[in-house]
Design a protein around this motif. Structure first.
Motif, PDB file in Angstrom:
ATOM      1  N   LEU A   1       0.785  -1.265  -0.014  1.00  0.00           N
ATOM      2  CA  LEU A   1       0.029  -0.078   0.426  1.00  0.00           C
ATOM      3  C   LEU A   1       0.569   0.976   0.193  1.00  0.00           C
ATOM      4  N   ALA A   2       2.288   1.073   0.711  1.00  0.00           N
ATOM      5  CA  ALA A   2       2.266   2.153   0.194  1.00  0.00           C
ATOM      6  C   ALA A   2       3.880   2.359  -0.644  1.00  0.00           C
ATOM      7  N   GLY A   3       4.183   1.251  -1.340  1.00  0.00           N
ATOM      8  CA  GLY A   3       4.643   1.552  -2.845  1.00  0.00           C
ATOM      9  C   GLY A   3       5.817   1.600  -2.478  1.00  0.00           C
ATOM     10  N   THR A   4       6.367   0.170  -1.446  1.00  0.00           N
ATOM     11  CA  THR A   4       7.217  -0.039  -1.606  1.00  0.00           C
ATOM     12  C   THR A   4       7.555  -1.901  -1.523  1.00  0.00           C
ATOM     13  N   GLU A   5       8.550  -2.213  -1.695  1.00  0.00           N
ATOM     14  CA  GLU A   5       8.970  -4.113  -1.675  1.00  0.00           C
ATOM     15  C   GLU A   5       8.871  -3.848  -0.146  1.00  0.00           C
ATOM     16  N   PRO A   6       8.478  -4.865   0.284  1.00  0.00           N
ATOM     17  CA  PRO A   6       8.649  -5.420   1.823  1.00  0.00           C
ATOM     18  C   PRO A   6      10.600  -5.447   1.807  1.00  0.00           C
ATOM     19  N   THR A   7      10.855  -5.044   3.079  1.00  0.00           N
ATOM     20  CA  THR A   7      11.957  -5.343   3.444  1.00  0.00           C
ATOM     21  C   THR A   7      11.801  -6.990   3.984  1.00  0.00           C
ATOM     22  N   PRO A   8      13.088  -7.705   4.031  1.00  0.00           N
ATOM     23  CA  PRO A   8      13.225  -8.767   5.181  1.00  0.00           C
ATOM     24  C   PRO A   8      12.908  -8.707   6.721  1.00  0.00           C
ATOM     25  N   PRO A   9      11.871  -8.956   7.429  1.00  0.00           N
ATOM     26  CA  PRO A   9      11.463  -9.042   8.670  1.00  0.00           C
ATOM     27  C   PRO A   9      12.653  -9.351   9.350  1.00  0.00           C
ATOM     28  N   PRO A  10      13.018  -8.425  10.450  1.00  0.00           N
ATOM     29  CA  PRO A  10      14.230  -8.539  11.553  1.00  0.00           C
ATOM     30  C   PRO A  10      14.658  -9.912  12.188  1.00  0.00           C
ATOM     31  N   GLY A  11      13.456 -10.252  12.638  1.00  0.00           N
ATOM     32  CA  GLY A  11      13.956 -11.699  13.183  1.00  0.00           C
ATOM     33  C   GLY A  11      12.522 -11.849  13.367  1.00  0.00           C
TER      34      GLY A  11
ATOM     35  N   TYR B   1      15.425 -14.382   7.405  1.00  0.00           N
ATOM     36  CA  TYR B   1      15.508 -13.474   8.992  1.00  0.00           C
ATOM     37  C   TYR B   1      17.081 -13.738   8.471  1.00  0.00           C
ATOM     38  N   PRO B   2      17.738 -13.307   7.690  1.00  0.00           N
ATOM     39  CA  PRO B   2      18.905 -13.140   8.282  1.00  0.00           C
ATOM     40  C   PRO B   2      20.050 -11.800   8.440  1.00  0.00           C
ATOM     41  N   ARG B   3      19.184 -10.943   9.345  1.00  0.00           N
ATOM     42  CA  ARG B   3      19.603 -10.163   9.665  1.00  0.00           C
ATOM     43  C   ARG B   3      19.208 -10.336  11.621  1.00  0.00           C
ATOM     44  N   ASP B   4      18.530 -11.838  12.022  1.00  0.00           N
ATOM     45  CA  ASP B   4      18.470 -11.706  13.208  1.00  0.00           C
ATOM     46  C   ASP B   4      19.566 -12.610  14.406  1.00  0.00           C
ATOM     47  N   ALA B   5      19.719 -11.811  14.836  1.00  0.00           N
ATOM     48  CA  ALA B   5      21.135 -11.729  15.764  1.00  0.00           C
ATOM     49  C   ALA B   5      21.529 -12.988  16.524  1.00  0.00           C
ATOM     50  N   ARG B   6      19.488 -13.477  17.518  1.00  0.00           N
ATOM     51  CA  ARG B   6      19.370 -14.446  17.864  1.00  0.00           C
ATOM     52  C   ARG B   6      19.673 -15.386  16.988  1.00  0.00           C
ATOM     53  N   LEU B   7      19.204 -15.895  15.832  1.00  0.00           N
ATOM     54  CA  LEU B   7      19.040 -16.559  14.851  1.00  0.00           C
ATOM     55  C   LEU B   7      20.324 -16.997  15.005  1.00  0.00           C
ATOM     56  N   ALA B   8      21.425 -16.350  14.253  1.00  0.00           N
ATOM     57  CA  ALA B   8      22.689 -16.245  13.826  1.00  0.00           C
ATOM     58  C   ALA B   8      23.407 -17.095  15.203  1.00  0.00           C
ATOM     59  N   THR B   9      23.424 -16.479  16.581  1.00  0.00           N
ATOM     60  CA  THR B   9      24.060 -17.040  17.562  1.00  0.00           C
ATOM     61  C   THR B   9      23.921 -18.760  17.326  1.00  0.00           C
ATOM     62  N   VAL B  10      22.734 -19.009  17.314  1.00  0.00           N
ATOM     63  CA  VAL B  10      21.922 -20.386  17.291  1.00  0.00           C
ATOM     64  C   VAL B  10      22.259 -21.628  16.538  1.00  0.00           C
ATOM     65  N   LEU B  11      22.566 -21.083  15.012  1.00  0.00           N
ATOM     66  CA  LEU B  11      23.683 -21.867  13.915  1.00  0.00           C
ATOM     67  C   LEU B  11      24.965 -21.676  14.490  1.00  0.00           C
ATOM     68  N   ALA B  12      25.506 -20.511  14.857  1.00  0.00           N
ATOM     69  CA  ALA B  12      27.138 -20.434  14.656  1.00  0.00           C
ATOM     70  C   ALA B  12      27.152 -21.144  15.972  1.00  0.00           C
ATOM     71  N   GLN B  13      26.587 -21.554  16.934  1.00  0.00           N
ATOM     72  CA  GLN B  13      27.359 -22.333  18.186  1.00  0.00           C
ATOM     73  C   GLN B  13      26.840 -23.877  18.040  1.00  0.00           C
ATOM     74  N   LEU B  14      25.573 -24.242  17.078  1.00  0.00           N
ATOM     75  CA  LEU B  14      25.621 -25.484  16.488  1.00  0.00           C
ATOM     76  C   LEU B  14      26.442 -25.973  15.266  1.00  0.00           C
ATOM     77  N   ARG B  15      26.888 -24.744  14.359  1.00  0.00           N
ATOM     78  CA  ARG B  15      27.590 -25.092  13.880  1.00  0.00           C
ATOM     79  C   ARG B  15      29.211 -25.673  14.284  1.00  0.00           C
ATOM     80  N   ALA B  16      30.056 -25.033  15.201  1.00  0.00           N
ATOM     81  CA  ALA B  16      31.241 -25.111  15.990  1.00  0.00           C
ATOM     82  C   ALA B  16      30.647 -26.350  16.799  1.00  0.00           C
ATOM     83  N   GLY B  17      29.708 -26.615  17.887  1.00  0.00           N
ATOM     84  CA  GLY B  17      29.733 -27.907  18.503  1.00  0.00           C
ATOM     85  C   GLY B  17      29.361 -28.995  17.990  1.00  0.00           C
ATOM     86  N   SER B  18      28.301 -28.921  16.465  1.00  0.00           N
ATOM     87  CA  SER B  18      27.783 -30.424  16.758  1.00  0.00           C
ATOM     88  C   SER B  18      28.026 -30.872  14.745  1.00  0.00           C
ATOM     89  N   ARG B  19      29.065 -31.846  15.145  1.00  0.00           N
ATOM     90  CA  ARG B  19      29.630 -32.554  13.732  1.00  0.00           C
ATOM     91  C   ARG B  19      28.577 -32.737  12.604  1.00  0.00           C
TER      92      ARG B  19
END
Length: 269
Positions: free
Chosen positions: A87-97, A181-199
């Motif tokens: 309605l505002a004539g703008t493309e939706p931005t990705p949700p912050p989280g 949600y590419p900008r969500d800090a909490r999700l980024a933290t969870v993924l980093a912990q999983l990649r580092a801690g789980s083969r």
């Protein structure tokens, strides 16, 4: 920009909300339905005059930042948020989280199901709500509220067997969340912990599994009650990208009696 349509949409959404819907105290003296413009302005981090001008179809072209603030203040669903941007004539931005607030009707649903354990998870697998039987069943959810971290890193909770499928389901959901949600800090933290801690997680991630939640039977090893054969069924809440997990046991089984004992224990003051 269709100013009148935008004004009407924002006004109708404001008038459809109550103070309790957005965490504000009730005011029984108010004479008009819904929220006041000043309340929306406060929640959206804009001026009340700006809100008034937009609702009167005479405001400036709102920026994506302002639209994000209004969408959050008015508790818009994903579809409503997209509609607002268009309605505002703008493309939706990705949700912050991912949404992490639980709607009142979902919380009420948990309370109305005393025969089942029930938890609500957001798109990053954080538990954002749980009823007393679920807290008694799964252990200290406050110590580690993320089910993916529990599954892959063994953090907190009780051991669950027959949960191999959940690993693939979790990776599938987390990959989708990372795209949304590419900008969500909490999700980024969870993924980093999983990649580092789980083969296992690191090996599953590039396979891009496609799984949907459904009915699963698992065995939970409770430290006091022993092995419990439980059913896990998932209800999705699409508007908020959340899932409600219901945990039950077949009637007249040791697990059913154990769940009854946990419910009674949880109900004691």
């Amino acid at each position: 920009m269709p100013r009148r349509e935008l004004a009407r949409f924002l006004r109708e959404r404001r008038e459809s909300l109550s103070p309790a819907d957005v965490g504000l105290p009730a005011d029984h003296r108010r004479r008009t339905p819904g929220l006041r413009r000043e309340e929306v302005a406060l929640l959206a981090h804009v001026s009340a005059d700006y809100c008034a001008r937009i609702e009167q179809a005479r405001g400036p072209h709102p920026s994506p930042r302002v639209l994000d603030g209004l969408a959050d203040a008015l508790r818009l669903t994903a579809a409503e948020r997209t509609h607002l941007f268009r309605l505002a004539g703008t493309e939706p931005t990705p949700p912050p989280g991912p949404p992490r607030r639980v709607r009142p009707y979902v919380t009420a649903l948990l309370d109305r199901l005393p025969e089942a354990g029930a938890i609500v998870t957001d798109a990053s697998y954080d538990v954002v709500a749980a009823n007393p039987p679920a807290r008694a069943l799964f252990g200290d959810l406050a110590a580690e509220p993320n089910l993916a971290l529990r599954r892959f890193l063994g953090r907190g909770g009780h051991e669950v067997t027959g949960a191999e499928d959940f690993g693939r389901i979790a990776v599938s959901r987390l990959r989708a969340a990372a795209d949304r949600y590419p900008r969500d800090a909490r999700l980024a933290t969870v993924l980093a912990q999983l990649r580092a801690g789980s083969r296992e997680f690191a090996e599953l991630w590039p396979t891009d599994p496609v799984y949907t939640p459904g009915h699963r039977v698992k065995t939970l090893l409770h430290p006091e009650l022993g092995p419990l054969r439980i059913n896990c069924d998932v209800l999705t809440v699409p508007d908020d990208d959340q899932q409600v997990v219901f945990v039950t046991a077949d009637p007249d089984t040791p697990a059913a009696r154990a769940l009854r004992h946990l419910r009674e224990t949880a109900a004691r003051p």
